[in-house]
Scaffold this active site. Structure first.
Site, short mmCIF file in Angstrom:
data_model
loop_
_atom_site.label_atom_id
_atom_site.label_comp_id
_atom_site.label_asym_id
_atom_site.label_seq_id
_atom_site.Cartn_x
_atom_site.Cartn_y
_atom_site.Cartn_z
N HIS A 1 -2.64 -4.68 2.31
CA HIS A 1 -2.44 -6.14 2.33
C HIS A 1 -1.42 -6.54 3.39
O HIS A 1 -0.73 -7.54 3.25
CB HIS A 1 -2.07 -6.67 0.93
CG HIS A 1 -3.22 -6.55 -0.03
ND1 HIS A 1 -4.24 -7.47 -0.08
CD2 HIS A 1 -3.53 -5.59 -0.93
CE1 HIS A 1 -5.12 -7.10 -1.00
NE2 HIS A 1 -4.72 -5.94 -1.52
N ASP B 1 -10.43 -2.61 8.28
CA ASP B 1 -11.58 -1.77 7.95
C ASP B 1 -12.52 -1.63 9.15
O ASP B 1 -12.91 -0.53 9.54
CB ASP B 1 -12.35 -2.35 6.76
CG ASP B 1 -11.46 -2.58 5.56
OD1 ASP B 1 -10.35 -2.04 5.54
OD2 ASP B 1 -11.89 -3.29 4.64
C1 GLA Z 1 -9.67 -4.95 2.13
C2 GLA Z 1 -9.76 -5.79 3.39
C3 GLA Z 1 -8.76 -5.31 4.44
C4 GLA Z 1 -7.36 -5.18 3.86
C5 GLA Z 1 -7.38 -4.43 2.53
C6 GLA Z 1 -6.03 -4.45 1.85
O1 GLA Z 1 -10.08 -3.65 2.40
O2 GLA Z 1 -11.07 -5.73 3.93
O3 GLA Z 1 -8.78 -6.17 5.55
O4 GLA Z 1 -6.76 -6.44 3.72
O5 GLA Z 1 -8.34 -4.95 1.64
O6 GLA Z 1 -5.10 -3.76 2.60
#
Ligand code: GLA
Length: 383
Positions: A38, A173
């Site tokens: 986050h 991601d």
């Molecule tokens: C999900 C979101 C990412 C990131 C994570 C928490 O995977 O797609 O962008 O914010 O949560 O770190």
């Protein structure tokens, strides 16, 4: 991009569904985040790695502007027209949204037909959706004869998820899935998207611990938490929470309304932990890395509020198991997976003991995957 059973499967299923041979096989890995949760949408630091399993599509260009795709996992066909994109529901939206984002950015796309399978469990926090977006981007660009630029492809895949699917995810991601490096995690500065490959400490493996609990991201409180971080940012008068220093936690952050304070504290301390973790990994210091992972879990549980009883149970089981340096929940949270850094020599005992203790505590069956960091999304011409 190395071959796998999943690759052979999509190639043979392509022949059965469409006849003949595919022209391309694309692959995009899942991801697990070692540290920095986050923090991406707060312009901070993350330390994810690409997994050695992911999404696979065997495909062949079509003469028209249609995309026809069979999902082996959902056992269904879906199709859409590139000139008439309308929103619908389900897995195809990640493919359609990626086409939309690429076209919005000016790419002239062509239609294709393909067969898809995913090795990443869905809704488990290992980015099955981002893997599908990035695999789709590789497919569209290969078919259109356009160059692969991983950072811009990652941005467009994120745009698909934000503006088409409606999940306000950060860039982590899609970026690590597009840019992953074998045997390395990536330290990403989410402000300028600069990346530094960080080697996994020698003699260790990453264990992905699936609690078998699931929660859909779009339904979760992710968007709401992101909005609260933005509110804290506004109130603190900074560009992003990344700009709040650990020494400001006593003064400035204490002035925030009570419900925003722990969120800001998590982001500020998590950024500092992520930078320390990259340093620890670089000097091969698994013990320090593990302690930082443990501290991250406490912060996500107590300050950010995105753990769950199942995640806490699997993290505790892992931390007490042989060979474990540290463990934490990973991804958006609330359900899904944790991650642990484990001494390779103790890995079999670690897996057995974690599964046993987790089951004893929750009556749930965990799945544990030992994974080495892999490369990013790839395409190969076949047939
Ligand atoms: C999900 C979101 C990412 C990131 C994570 C928490 O995977 O797609 O962008 O914010 O949560 O770190």
């Amino acid at each position: 991009m190395s071959g796998s059973a999943a690759e052979a499967l999509v190639v043979s299923a392509f022949g059965e569904r469409f006849g003949g041979h595919p022209s391309f096989v694309v692959h995009a890995p899942g991801r697990v985040n070692l540290l920095g949760e986050h923090t991406d949408y707060n312009e901070g630091f993350v330390l994810p790695m690409a997994l050695d399993f992911g999404a696979w599509i065997a495909l062949r260009p079509r003469a028209d502007g249609r995309v026809v795709l069979r999902s082996l996992d959902f056992k269904e066909d879906q199709e859409f027209d590139l000139e008439d994109l309308t929103r619908g529901k389900g897995w195809i939206e990640y493919v359609k949204g990626t086409a939309w984002a690429l076209q919005e950015a000016g790419s002239r796309l062509r239609g294709w037909e393909g067969v898809l399978t995913g090795e990443v469990p869905i809704g488990a926090g290992l980015s099955s959706s981002a893997a599908l977006e990035v695999a789709s981007a590789r497919a569209f660009l290969a078919v259109a004869g356009l160059p692969w630029q991983p950072v811009s492809a990652a941005r467009l895949a994120q745009r698909a998820e934000n503006a088409w699917v409606g999940m306000q995810c950060g860039i982590m991601d899609q970026l690590v899935i597009a840019c992953g490096r074998e045997d390395h995690a990536l330290l990403i500065d989410c402000r300028d998207l600069s990346m530094r490959p960080i080697p996994l400490p020698r003699g260790n493996v990453v264990a992905v611990l699936d609690t078998s609990t699931r929660r859909a991201l779009v339904d979760s409180t992710y968007n709401e938490r992101r909005a609260r971080c933005e509110e804290a940012t506004r109130r603190l008068g900074v560009r992003a929470l990344r700009d709040v220093r650990p020494e400001d936690l006593q003064g400035k952050v204490e002035m925030l309304p009570a419900e925003l304070r722990p969120l800001a504290r998590h982001v500020v301390t998590e950024n500092a932990r992520t930078l320390s973790a990259a340093e620890a990994m670089t000097r091969g210091d698994a013990a320090t890395m593990g302690r930082l992972m443990d501290a991250s879990h406490r912060s996500l549980r107590d300050d950010f509020g995105v753990s769950s009883p199942a995640l806490d149970a699997i993290v505790a089981a892992a931390q007490a198991a042989p060979g474990c340096f540290g463990a934490r929940m990973t991804g958006a949270g609330l359900a899904g997976c944790a991650v642990a850094l484990v001494d390779e020599a103790a890995a079999p005992a670690f897996v057995a003991e974690t599964e046993r203790a987790y089951h004893a505590q929750t009556s749930l069956q965990a799945s544990v995957y030992l994974s080495r960091p892999s490369g990013g999304a790839g395409v190969k011409a076949v047939g």
